[in-house]
Motif scaffolding. Structure first.
Motif, mmCIF file in Angstrom:
data_model
loop_
_atom_site.group_PDB
_atom_site.id
_atom_site.type_symbol
_atom_site.label_atom_id
_atom_site.label_comp_id
_atom_site.label_asym_id
_atom_site.label_seq_id
_atom_site.Cartn_x
_atom_site.Cartn_y
_atom_site.Cartn_z
ATOM 1 N N MET A 1 -74.048 60.009 11.511
ATOM 2 C CA MET A 1 -74.969 60.562 12.476
ATOM 3 C C MET A 1 -74.881 59.755 13.769
ATOM 4 S SD MET A 1 -78.522 61.225 10.437
ATOM 5 C CE MET A 1 -78.558 59.633 9.632
ATOM 6 N N LYS A 2 -75.170 60.443 14.845
ATOM 7 C CA LYS A 2 -75.212 59.770 16.142
ATOM 8 C C LYS A 2 -76.437 60.233 16.898
ATOM 9 C CE LYS A 2 -70.342 58.979 17.015
ATOM 10 N NZ LYS A 2 -69.243 59.152 17.941
ATOM 11 N N ARG A 3 -76.958 59.364 17.686
ATOM 12 C CA ARG A 3 -78.016 59.695 18.631
ATOM 13 C C ARG A 3 -77.452 59.488 20.025
ATOM 14 N NH1 ARG A 3 -82.991 55.958 16.965
ATOM 15 N NH2 ARG A 3 -83.022 56.395 14.759
ATOM 16 N N LEU A 4 -78.030 60.192 20.970
ATOM 17 C CA LEU A 4 -77.591 60.010 22.348
ATOM 18 C C LEU A 4 -77.995 58.625 22.852
ATOM 19 C CD1 LEU A 4 -76.123 61.300 24.676
ATOM 20 C CD2 LEU A 4 -78.274 62.352 25.379
ATOM 21 N N PHE A 5 -79.242 58.213 22.546
ATOM 22 C CA PHE A 5 -79.736 56.897 22.945
ATOM 23 C C PHE A 5 -80.467 56.240 21.789
ATOM 24 C CE2 PHE A 5 -79.654 59.273 26.958
ATOM 25 C CZ PHE A 5 -78.850 58.435 27.705
ATOM 26 N N TYR A 6 -80.367 54.937 21.696
ATOM 27 C CA TYR A 6 -81.076 54.138 20.699
ATOM 28 C C TYR A 6 -82.062 53.251 21.450
ATOM 29 C CZ TYR A 6 -77.281 55.618 17.656
ATOM 30 O OH TYR A 6 -76.399 56.369 16.928
ATOM 31 N N ILE A 7 -83.306 53.722 21.558
ATOM 32 C CA ILE A 7 -84.288 52.989 22.359
ATOM 33 C C ILE A 7 -85.544 52.636 21.572
ATOM 34 C CG2 ILE A 7 -83.489 53.890 24.578
ATOM 35 C CD1 ILE A 7 -85.754 55.949 24.415
ATOM 36 N N ASP A 8 -85.512 52.807 20.265
ATOM 37 C CA ASP A 8 -86.699 52.551 19.459
ATOM 38 C C ASP A 8 -86.707 51.161 18.815
ATOM 39 O OD1 ASP A 8 -84.582 53.176 17.789
ATOM 40 O OD2 ASP A 8 -85.808 54.278 16.359
ATOM 41 N N THR B 1 -80.915 45.896 29.729
ATOM 42 C CA THR B 1 -79.942 46.467 30.659
ATOM 43 C C THR B 1 -78.519 46.325 30.132
ATOM 44 O OG1 THR B 1 -79.924 44.403 31.921
ATOM 45 C CG2 THR B 1 -81.367 46.158 32.702
ATOM 46 N N LYS B 2 -78.267 45.347 29.292
ATOM 47 C CA LYS B 2 -76.953 45.208 28.669
ATOM 48 C C LYS B 2 -76.821 46.176 27.499
ATOM 49 C CE LYS B 2 -73.672 42.001 26.773
ATOM 50 N NZ LYS B 2 -73.216 40.642 26.712
ATOM 51 N N ILE B 3 -77.898 46.363 26.746
ATOM 52 C CA ILE B 3 -77.892 47.303 25.619
ATOM 53 C C ILE B 3 -77.695 48.723 26.129
ATOM 54 C CG2 ILE B 3 -79.309 48.308 23.788
ATOM 55 C CD1 ILE B 3 -80.592 45.489 23.495
ATOM 56 N N ASN B 4 -78.415 49.083 27.182
ATOM 57 C CA ASN B 4 -78.255 50.362 27.874
ATOM 58 C C ASN B 4 -78.395 51.565 26.940
ATOM 59 O OD1 ASN B 4 -77.936 51.814 30.225
ATOM 60 N ND2 ASN B 4 -75.703 51.866 30.061
ATOM 61 N N GLY B 5 -79.280 51.473 25.947
ATOM 62 C CA GLY B 5 -79.529 52.592 25.052
ATOM 63 C C GLY B 5 -78.449 52.832 24.014
ATOM 64 N N ARG B 6 -77.490 51.935 23.910
ATOM 65 C CA ARG B 6 -76.369 52.100 22.981
ATOM 66 C C ARG B 6 -76.531 51.166 21.786
ATOM 67 N NH1 ARG B 6 -71.765 50.126 25.349
ATOM 68 N NH2 ARG B 6 -73.118 48.807 26.562
ATOM 69 N N GLY C 1 -76.618 55.162 8.196
ATOM 70 C CA GLY C 1 -75.619 56.173 8.506
ATOM 71 C C GLY C 1 -75.431 56.486 9.974
ATOM 72 N N PHE C 2 -76.095 55.759 10.841
ATOM 73 C CA PHE C 2 -75.906 55.978 12.269
ATOM 74 C C PHE C 2 -74.645 55.261 12.721
ATOM 75 C CE2 PHE C 2 -80.386 56.849 11.763
ATOM 76 C CZ PHE C 2 -80.552 57.970 12.547
#
Length: 73
Positions: free
Chosen positions: A1-8, A31-36, A54-55
């Motif tokens: 599975m993939k998400r567009l952003f990982y911000i949680d 800012t380095k993580i940048n939602g990834r 599974g992500f």
């Protein structure tokens, strides 16, 4: 599975900095993580937990070099 952003992921303030945050687990700046997911360290508890669920990490996109930002292809 993939998400567009990982911000949680849990975040914390940098001491004395009003608008700077970092991951509470691996201490990488947001800012380095940048939602990834791959922006977190490989040893980060948050990243490990999501990968075990599974992500997947997105393919790393090449970051433009600041010293070459004004050059024409």
């Amino acid at each position: 599975m993939k998400r567009l952003f990982y911000i949680d992921y849990p975040q914390e303030h940098f001491e004395g900095q009003a608008h700077r945050y970092r991951c509470a687990h691996c201490k990488q700046e947001t800012t380095k993580i940048n939602g990834r997911l791959e922006g977190h360290l490989a040893s980060c508890e948050y990243r490990i937990r999501l990968e075990q669920a599974g992500f997947e990490c997105n393919q790393p996109s090449p970051l433009p070099h600041e010293d070459m930002a004004d050059e024409v292809d």
